[in-house]
Design a protein around this motif. Sequence first.
Motif, PDB file in Angstrom:
ATOM      1  N   GLU A 189       0.859  -1.192   0.000  1.00 57.74           N
ATOM      2  CA  GLU A 189       0.000   0.000   0.000  1.00 57.74           C
ATOM      3  C   GLU A 189       0.895   1.242   0.000  1.00 57.74           C
ATOM      4  O   GLU A 189       2.000   1.202   0.544  1.00 57.74           O
ATOM      5  CB  GLU A 189      -0.832   0.068   1.293  1.00 57.74           C
ATOM      6  CG  GLU A 189      -1.757  -1.089   1.531  1.00 57.74           C
ATOM      7  CD  GLU A 189      -3.029  -1.002   0.721  1.00 57.74           C
ATOM      8  OE1 GLU A 189      -3.249   0.050   0.068  1.00 57.74           O
ATOM      9  OE2 GLU A 189      -3.786  -1.982   0.718  1.00 57.74           O
ATOM     10  N   GLY A 190       0.399   2.342  -0.560  1.00 61.92           N
ATOM     11  CA  GLY A 190       1.142   3.596  -0.467  1.00 61.92           C
ATOM     12  C   GLY A 190       1.085   4.378  -1.754  1.00 61.92           C
ATOM     13  O   GLY A 190       0.245   4.148  -2.607  1.00 61.92           O
ATOM     14  N   THR A 275       5.328   3.947   1.799  1.00 66.79           N
ATOM     15  CA  THR A 275       4.275   3.312   2.596  1.00 66.79           C
ATOM     16  C   THR A 275       3.508   4.380   3.397  1.00 66.79           C
ATOM     17  O   THR A 275       3.997   5.505   3.574  1.00 66.79           O
ATOM     18  CB  THR A 275       4.876   2.306   3.602  1.00 66.79           C
ATOM     19  OG1 THR A 275       5.659   3.048   4.546  1.00 66.79           O
ATOM     20  CG2 THR A 275       5.746   1.273   2.914  1.00 66.79           C
ATOM     21  N   PRO A 276       2.323   4.038   3.898  1.00 66.11           N
ATOM     22  CA  PRO A 276       1.571   5.012   4.710  1.00 66.11           C
ATOM     23  C   PRO A 276       2.378   5.513   5.914  1.00 66.11           C
ATOM     24  O   PRO A 276       2.145   6.613   6.412  1.00 66.11           O
ATOM     25  CB  PRO A 276       0.345   4.210   5.163  1.00 66.11           C
ATOM     26  CG  PRO A 276       0.188   3.150   4.116  1.00 66.11           C
ATOM     27  CD  PRO A 276       1.575   2.796   3.667  1.00 66.11           C
ATOM     28  N   GLU A 277       3.369   4.733   6.360  1.00 62.07           N
ATOM     29  CA  GLU A 277       4.236   5.178   7.478  1.00 62.07           C
ATOM     30  C   GLU A 277       5.336   6.112   6.988  1.00 62.07           C
ATOM     31  O   GLU A 277       6.131   6.631   7.791  1.00 62.07           O
ATOM     32  CB  GLU A 277       4.896   3.971   8.171  1.00 62.07           C
ATOM     33  CG  GLU A 277       3.933   3.015   8.858  1.00 62.07           C
ATOM     34  CD  GLU A 277       3.165   2.132   7.873  1.00 62.07           C
ATOM     35  OE1 GLU A 277       3.767   1.707   6.870  1.00 62.07           O
ATOM     36  OE2 GLU A 277       1.956   1.907   8.101  1.00 62.07           O
ATOM     37  N   GLY A 278       5.445   6.285   5.647  1.00 59.75           N
ATOM     38  CA  GLY A 278       6.457   7.194   5.087  1.00 59.75           C
ATOM     39  C   GLY A 278       7.777   6.517   4.763  1.00 59.75           C
ATOM     40  O   GLY A 278       8.772   7.194   4.484  1.00 59.75           O
ATOM     41  N   ASP A 279       7.796   5.172   4.772  1.00 60.76           N
ATOM     42  CA  ASP A 279       9.046   4.457   4.493  1.00 60.76           C
ATOM     43  C   ASP A 279       9.138   4.099   3.009  1.00 60.76           C
ATOM     44  O   ASP A 279       8.175   3.585   2.437  1.00 60.76           O
ATOM     45  CB  ASP A 279       9.110   3.166   5.312  1.00 60.76           C
ATOM     46  CG  ASP A 279       9.092   3.456   6.801  1.00 60.76           C
ATOM     47  OD1 ASP A 279       9.720   4.465   7.202  1.00 60.76           O
ATOM     48  OD2 ASP A 279       8.441   2.702   7.546  1.00 60.76           O
ATOM     49  N   LYS A 281      10.086   1.790  -0.080  1.00 60.82           N
ATOM     50  CA  LYS A 281      10.372   0.379  -0.373  1.00 60.82           C
ATOM     51  C   LYS A 281      10.501   0.217  -1.879  1.00 60.82           C
ATOM     52  O   LYS A 281       9.788   0.874  -2.634  1.00 60.82           O
ATOM     53  CB  LYS A 281       9.259  -0.519   0.153  1.00 60.82           C
ATOM     54  CG  LYS A 281       9.195  -0.566   1.658  1.00 60.82           C
ATOM     55  CD  LYS A 281       8.368  -1.744   2.116  1.00 60.82           C
ATOM     56  CE  LYS A 281       8.465  -1.895   3.628  1.00 60.82           C
ATOM     57  NZ  LYS A 281       7.853  -3.116   4.108  1.00 60.82           N
TER      58      LYS A 281
END
Length: 424
Positions: A189-190, A275-279, A281
């Motif tokens: 997701e993201g 990603t929704p956490e801001g990481d 990938k």
Amino acid sequence: MKILVVGSGGREHSLCWTLAASPLCEKLYCAPGNAGIAQEAECVPIAVDDIPALVDFAKRENIELVVVGPEAPLVAGLVDRLDEAGIRAFGPTAAAAALEGSKGFTKDLCAKYGIPTADYQRFTEAAAAKAFVRERSLPIVIKADGLAAGKGVVIATSLEEADRAIEGALEEQAFGAAGAELVIEDFMEGEEVSFFALVDGTSAVPLASAQDYKRVFDDDQGPNTGGMGAYSPAPLMTDALAARVMAEIIEPTVAAMEAESRPFKGVLYAGLMITPEGDPKLVEYNVRFGDPECQVLLMRLMSDLVTALVATCDGVLGSFDLRWYPEAALCIVMATEGYPGSYAKGSVIGGLEAAESDADVTVFHAGTKQGADGACLANGGRVLGVTALGESIGAARDRAYAAVDRIDWPEGFCRRDIGARVVE
Ligand code: GLY
């Protein structure tokens, strides 16, 4: 310096347009080129996959730099053959081009060196692949291992869809040898964003950020394409995020490729998921400039491109500093009705001069040829990349769409929402 560009798309037109403007470029050739490229370079009728003929031409004409646009000749070893002939070539060897040529190779490299990406497994047997899909959650991503002209990825939202994709590739050979092996990975997701860096084997220099549009119709509807538009910079890619991408993904990959005795030289194009956490990938690597991302990046490049590409080939990027114009650039791809399915060739395109009457607009040709009467004819699916500079993405967007509206080509179409989200 005598330079040969290999390819015939909008990416190669923008490369030729930029290289031709360099004081270091004495003579520019393009193989095979197109009608727009012919305004910048001498086009030579050699196909991108005719490696012996490309090497012979480069030797005969004493070419000092070959710039390879598309992935297929890189994966097939064009740079290796040019290296053997003592000709400087921009792009990775076949061993390093495996980063795009084999999805499984890249996933294994990420696993071995701790580069963040989705969990995955590789399969050559349909039964094992189907069993794995049932252990994971939906949606799930099924990818042909090899080069499949942008068509080898299925995001399956049901088990039936996943089974059909697995059977198509492994039992019905829908992608030929490229699909004889599959990578199946978890869906991430993201927000997707592209990241580009020049790499000289040991050092990497990031390029400006860019965002492309893969689906054919507005609001990301319809099938995937090679790319229907792009803009730069991408507001999502902040300086802090770019620093993380370099430290967590690009630099570890460059070091890993060196450790694997496959040093990477050329442009590394990372498709990323934030990603929704801001990481960040890694979704996948490409080993060439994106098309149409190249068009917007090169419109913004202030530094001399010949110097940058030579520094990459010669392994001296460590001391290199790329400069960019602060303006934004936006490219709208015009395609022939029917693309990415079947389409007719030969329709007449008018209004190109009017489109370029704005000094901040350049129309890059992706699939054109000159008719007997000198008219510009559509000769492909993606045909033009109408590209504009502006003080903001909104200003570049307004200019680019105004230029599109001056083009007289009833058989062509484009997305009308390139850059709209950023402007809103
Ligand atoms: N714009 C996507 C690509 O070049 O693969």
